[in-house]
Design an enzyme around this catalytic site. Structure first.
Site, PDB file in Angstrom:
ATOM      1  N   HIS A 148       1.597   0.044 -13.454  1.00  0.00           N
ATOM      2  CA  HIS A 148       2.428  -1.149 -13.647  1.00  0.00           C
ATOM      3  C   HIS A 148       3.900  -0.740 -13.635  1.00  0.00           C
ATOM      4  O   HIS A 148       4.275   0.226 -14.294  1.00  0.00           O
ATOM      5  CB  HIS A 148       2.069  -1.834 -14.969  1.00  0.00           C
ATOM      6  CG  HIS A 148       2.865  -3.076 -15.184  1.00  0.00           C
ATOM      7  ND1 HIS A 148       2.606  -4.243 -14.506  1.00  0.00           N
ATOM      8  CD2 HIS A 148       3.961  -3.325 -15.944  1.00  0.00           C
ATOM      9  CE1 HIS A 148       3.493  -5.162 -14.849  1.00  0.00           C
ATOM     10  NE2 HIS A 148       4.330  -4.627 -15.726  1.00  0.00           N
ATOM     11  N   ILE A 177      -7.083  -9.960 -11.896  1.00  0.00           N
ATOM     12  CA  ILE A 177      -7.656  -9.426 -13.136  1.00  0.00           C
ATOM     13  C   ILE A 177      -9.079  -8.969 -12.847  1.00  0.00           C
ATOM     14  O   ILE A 177      -9.852  -9.693 -12.218  1.00  0.00           O
ATOM     15  CB  ILE A 177      -7.642 -10.502 -14.234  1.00  0.00           C
ATOM     16  CG1 ILE A 177      -6.193 -10.889 -14.545  1.00  0.00           C
ATOM     17  CG2 ILE A 177      -8.337 -10.008 -15.495  1.00  0.00           C
ATOM     18  CD1 ILE A 177      -6.070 -12.100 -15.430  1.00  0.00           C
ATOM     19  N   ILE A 178      -9.390  -7.767 -13.294  1.00  0.00           N
ATOM     20  CA  ILE A 178     -10.748  -7.239 -13.103  1.00  0.00           C
ATOM     21  C   ILE A 178     -11.688  -7.969 -14.073  1.00  0.00           C
ATOM     22  O   ILE A 178     -11.401  -8.093 -15.263  1.00  0.00           O
ATOM     23  CB  ILE A 178     -10.765  -5.718 -13.378  1.00  0.00           C
ATOM     24  CG1 ILE A 178      -9.837  -4.978 -12.405  1.00  0.00           C
ATOM     25  CG2 ILE A 178     -12.185  -5.165 -13.334  1.00  0.00           C
ATOM     26  CD1 ILE A 178     -10.318  -4.913 -10.970  1.00  0.00           C
ATOM     27  N   GLY A 192       0.782  -1.231   0.000  1.00  0.00           N
ATOM     28  CA  GLY A 192       0.000   0.000   0.000  1.00  0.00           C
ATOM     29  C   GLY A 192       0.814   1.281   0.000  1.00  0.00           C
ATOM     30  O   GLY A 192       0.301   2.327   0.390  1.00  0.00           O
TER      31      GLY A 192
END
Ligand code: GAR
Length: 192
Positions: free
Chosen positions: A110, A93-94, A13
């Site tokens: 990324h 993966i969405i 995070g």
């Protein structure tokens, strides 16, 4: 008008914290309305709680399939009036449920210059390939792995004698500036 974003993360995070800090420091008209995390033990959860950001933990193992888990996420996004989603180290993966609900409103960061070195190990893969320049890509999400329309890229040099850890530190430092810069620019353009 203030826009509400959700940040999705699976791990440390540091990008979550950098985004949150930049929004406050730059006084961006953005509210971080929700952290969505798919890993119940991820350090990002405590970081969000410390900043007073609501957290939704979705352990995909508790659901029959991705669509069922994403339906829970979508309900929360709608309840928090989320306008856009920023993935920040979200290692999943969405699926079609969220893609259909947020077309061109889900963004990913990324740690490599896509289309080179997609996947979970962008920094390590670029280092192992011996490239002299790598970097960071921010792109809209589509159904693929680190595919989708590129919004912007920033180069990061691989210096002689670098270790992979030194390169990772340089990439993360770039990410922590770059993601807020892109968020600010998307807000200014009215794209979010
Ligand atoms: C970041 O380096 C991000 O680019 C990467 O995960 C890291 C998360 O760090 N994402 C991917 O590799 C996506 N394929 P953080 O949890 O400290 O923000």
């Amino acid at each position: 008008m203030t826009k509400t974003i959700a940040i999705f993360a699976s791990g440390n995070g540091t990008n979550f914290v950098a985004l949150h800090a930049a929004i406050v420091e730059r006084q961006l008209p953005v509210n971080v309305g929700l952290l969505v995390c798919d890993q119940p033990a991820a350090p990002v959860i405590q970081k969000a709680q410390a900043l007073g950001v609501p957290v939704l933990i979705v352990n995909f193992r508790d659901y029959a399939n991705k669509a069922a888990a994403e339906a829970i996420i979508l309900t929360a996004l709608q309840a928090h009036h989320v306008d856009a989603v920023l993935l920040a180290g979200y290692m999943r993966i969405i699926g079609p449920t969220l893609l259909a609900a947020y077309p061109h409103k889900i963004i990913n960061i990324h740690p490599a210059l896509l289309p080179h070195f997609p996947g979970r190990h962008g920094i390590e893969d670029a280092f192992a390939a011996g490239v002299k320049t790598t970097g960071v890509t921010i792109h809209f999400i589509d159904a693929g792995i680190d595919t989708g329309q590129i919004i912007d890229q920033r180069e990061v040099p691989v210096l002689p004698g670098d270790t992979v850890d030194q390169l990772a530190t340089r990439i993360h430092a770039c990410e922590h500036q770059f993601y807020p810069d892109v968020l600010q620019s998307l807000i200014n353009k009215g794209a979010i």
